[in-house]
Design a protein around this motif. Structure first.
Motif, PDB file in Angstrom:
ATOM      1  N   GLY A 129      68.401  22.276 -24.479  1.00 24.85           N
ATOM      2  CA  GLY A 129      67.824  23.468 -25.082  1.00 24.85           C
ATOM      3  C   GLY A 129      68.716  24.689 -24.943  1.00 24.85           C
ATOM      4  N   ARG A 169      63.485  24.943 -27.209  1.00 25.32           N
ATOM      5  CA  ARG A 169      63.460  23.616 -26.607  1.00 25.32           C
ATOM      6  C   ARG A 169      63.813  22.537 -27.627  1.00 25.32           C
ATOM      7  N   SER A 208      67.103  21.039 -32.453  1.00 25.32           N
ATOM      8  CA  SER A 208      66.388  22.314 -32.490  1.00 25.32           C
ATOM      9  C   SER A 208      67.110  23.269 -33.419  1.00 25.32           C
TER      10      SER A 208
END
Length: 205
Positions: free
Chosen positions: A2, A26, A168
């Protein structure tokens, strides 16, 4: 893997634009960055991506996990679509460009020189580069510029697929990408206080 940003202060042209920026991105999640033009969204993204240093605060992420896509498409006009993607795949130690070609419907354009593409097609090619990097954290500045509705859908689908595999994304955009699970982050919350006269003078010394 992350990204954690803590109490970040950033500046443009020596003048602080945002301060106290904190958020956590995250694996498998997306943050959509919003705010008026000129508030500092691009500066924030460039700082997070490691392209310029912060004034203060911490950015915790493996630099090798990040890939940044800004306003420039980052393509070579004399190379074909396929050659451009192959070039970027090799830069990032990857080889397969098949998924990138398919995700942005570039099959019929694969042998066309990038310089002969329309603005929207160039943007699709520029975004397709994300899929050949192999990097999990996408940092994207207004990625849908020049895209029509169909191409925006392609991009949104690519983002959802990326999140589904544990990737992400931090995205500055005013477009609704159909990501209901995405967190909204308003850059206006972190607008830097107006500089005092002596601070303003120091910025130009």
């Amino acid at each position: 893997m992350g990204l954690n940003v803590s109490d970040l202060t950033i500046a443009r042209g020596g003048i602080k634009v945002l301060e106290g920026v904190s958020f956590t991105l995250r694996a498998g999640s997306a943050i959509v960055l919003r705010g008026p033009n000129g508030i500092g969204k691009t500066t924030l993204l460039r700082t997070v991506a490691g392209l310029q240093p912060p004034v203060d605060g911490r950015i915790e992420a493996d630099p090798e996990s990040l890939v940044y896509s800004g306003h420039a498409d980052g393509i070579k006009a004399t190379l074909t679509v396929a050659e451009n993607l192959t070039f970027w795949a090799q830069v990032f130690g990857q080889a397969d460009i098949t998924n990138a070609i398919k995700a942005f419907q570039l099959e019929r354009l694969a042998s066309r020189p990038a310089g002969a593409l329309s603005a929207g097609q160039k943007r699709r090619l520029g975004l397709a580069r994300l899929l050949v990097t192999g990097r999990p954290i996408w940092v994207l500045d207004e990625p849908t510029v020049s895209l029509d509705v169909e191409a925006v859908g392609m991009f949104a689908t690519a983002v959802r697929a990326h999140l589904a595999t544990g990737g992400s994304a931090l995205i500055a955009t005013h477009i609704d990408l159909g990501l209901p699970e995405a967190e909204l982050l308003d850059a206006g919350r972190f607008r830097a206080r107006a500089a005092a006269l002596d601070e303003f003078d120091e910025a130009f010394l």
